[in-house]
Scaffold this motif. Structure first.
Motif, mmCIF file in Angstrom:
data_model
loop_
_atom_site.group_PDB
_atom_site.id
_atom_site.type_symbol
_atom_site.label_atom_id
_atom_site.label_comp_id
_atom_site.label_asym_id
_atom_site.label_seq_id
_atom_site.Cartn_x
_atom_site.Cartn_y
_atom_site.Cartn_z
ATOM 1 N N LEU A 181 54.161 43.078 43.277
ATOM 2 C CA LEU A 181 53.218 44.035 43.852
ATOM 3 C C LEU A 181 51.950 44.136 43.017
ATOM 4 O O LEU A 181 50.829 44.125 43.561
ATOM 5 N N PHE A 182 52.089 44.213 41.696
ATOM 6 C CA PHE A 182 50.911 44.281 40.830
ATOM 7 C C PHE A 182 50.081 43.007 40.938
ATOM 8 O O PHE A 182 48.844 43.056 40.909
ATOM 9 N N ALA A 183 50.742 41.862 41.063
ATOM 10 C CA ALA A 183 50.007 40.603 41.207
ATOM 11 C C ALA A 183 49.221 40.578 42.511
ATOM 12 O O ALA A 183 48.061 40.120 42.550
ATOM 13 N N LEU A 184 49.820 41.067 43.595
ATOM 14 C CA LEU A 184 49.128 41.095 44.890
ATOM 15 C C LEU A 184 47.908 42.005 44.838
ATOM 16 O O LEU A 184 46.860 41.685 45.420
ATOM 17 N N VAL A 185 48.025 43.137 44.131
ATOM 18 C CA VAL A 185 46.874 44.029 43.977
ATOM 19 C C VAL A 185 45.788 43.346 43.158
ATOM 20 O O VAL A 185 44.600 43.377 43.507
ATOM 21 N N ALA A 186 46.173 42.698 42.059
ATOM 22 C CA ALA A 186 45.203 42.028 41.191
ATOM 23 C C ALA A 186 44.465 40.919 41.927
ATOM 24 O O ALA A 186 43.281 40.665 41.669
ATOM 25 N N GLU A 187 45.153 40.276 42.876
ATOM 26 C CA GLU A 187 44.548 39.186 43.641
ATOM 27 C C GLU A 187 43.770 39.684 44.852
ATOM 28 O O GLU A 187 43.191 38.885 45.593
#
Length: 302
Positions: A260-266
């Motif tokens: 989830l954090f990776a999707l937000v960062a991207e």
């Protein structure tokens, strides 16, 4: 320290600001100074007695905070009594987060984000190309589920929401259309936190081998009986989901949160933030949430 407590069950009116002694961390725990506490629909069930027994009173609600450790680290944490200026958290339930990440965004990914992830992955077991209906699509869980359904390969994402503004938001988040029942096309997956009449309508709208995942009862409707023979005729299933026991499973938290954090960062997942209330105004936050005047993630700030 200031905290929000209730000593009997009821509506938002039972929430009151009180002065309590700062909690003392036990072995394996940290004392956190709270920057923001998340507000979840489950908190209203704690307040009205749906989740707690009388032996738990008096009680400080709240299950997640962004806060500071004594050595200055900014963290996201799962807690038991989050509506307070200071809380204790197990070291294993603390995740360090960047300084530039909005507290509301981080908090949206904890309970609502993990709920949406597990609804689609663990409960519904969504397969690529399937259609998904998300009830309350502008809410904290729903707004993330709309986006994650698309991210996880849904063929069509359909949204149910109350009012033009919330319908527009669901479309902006990536829903293909806003629906009302009866559906023009059968759905493979329906995510329902409302219950009552909406649950019944959704059940009749499932495609063959469809799954209706129920994870709440915001309508405060009575018990809904599901006839096994009806499920047989529909060739469909009802799946119950509750986040709390799910989090005890191996890798039920760290893996999904990392994704989830990776999707937000991207830039592929955008948590929707709602109102920010002073901690002392927790009652108003609950009133607005129950009256469906809010969208996205609500927070309390000491």
């Amino acid at each position: 320290m200031l905290a929000i407590q209730f000593d009997h069950f009821g509506g938002p009116e039972v929430l009151r600001p009180v002065e309590l002694a700062s909690p003392v961390p036990g072995p394996g725990e940290l004392l956190l100074t709270v920057e923001a506490a998340g507000v979840n629909f489950a908190d209203t069930h704690q307040t009205d007695g749906s989740y707690l027994g009388a032996d738990a009173l008096p009680h400080v609600p709240g299950s997640e905070v962004v806060g500071r450790t004594p050595d200055g680290r900014r963290v996201l944490a799962r807690v038991s009594h989050g509506y307070a200026e200071q809380v204790t958290a197990k070291e294993s339930a603390v995740l360090e987060i960047p300084e530039d990440l909005e507290a509301a965004h981080a908090l949206a990914l904890m309970v609502q984000g993990l709920t949406a992830w597990h609804l689609l992955r663990s409960a519904a077991r969504l397969r690529r190309g399937e259609s998904v209906v998300v009830h309350s699509a502008a809410g904290g869980v729903g707004s993330l589920a709309v986006q994650l359904a698309r991210e996880f390969g849904a063929g069509r994402v359909l949204a149910q929401a109350t009012g033009p503004a919330k319908e527009r938001l669901a479309l902006e988040l990536g829903a293909d259309a806003v629906i009302t029942y009866p559906l023009a096309e059968k759905a493979d997956v329906v995510l329902d936190a409302v219950g009552g009449e909406l649950f019944d309508q959704a059940l009749d709208s499932l495609a063959s081998f469809g799954r209706l995942v129920t994870y709440g009862n915001s309508a405060r409707a009575g018990f809904t009986a599901v006839d096994p023979a009806r499920l047989g005729r529909l060739n469909a299933s009802v799946v119950g989901f509750w986040l709390r026991p799910t989090l005890a499973a191996p890798d039920a938290v760290s893996g999904p949160l990392k994704e989830l954090f990776a999707l937000v960062a991207e830039g592929r997942l955008a948590p929707v933030t709602g109102g920010s209330y002073p901690l002392a105004d927790a009652r108003q936050a609950h009133e607005d949430l129950l009256a469906r005047r809010t969208t996205g993630k609500l927070i309390l700030t000491p």
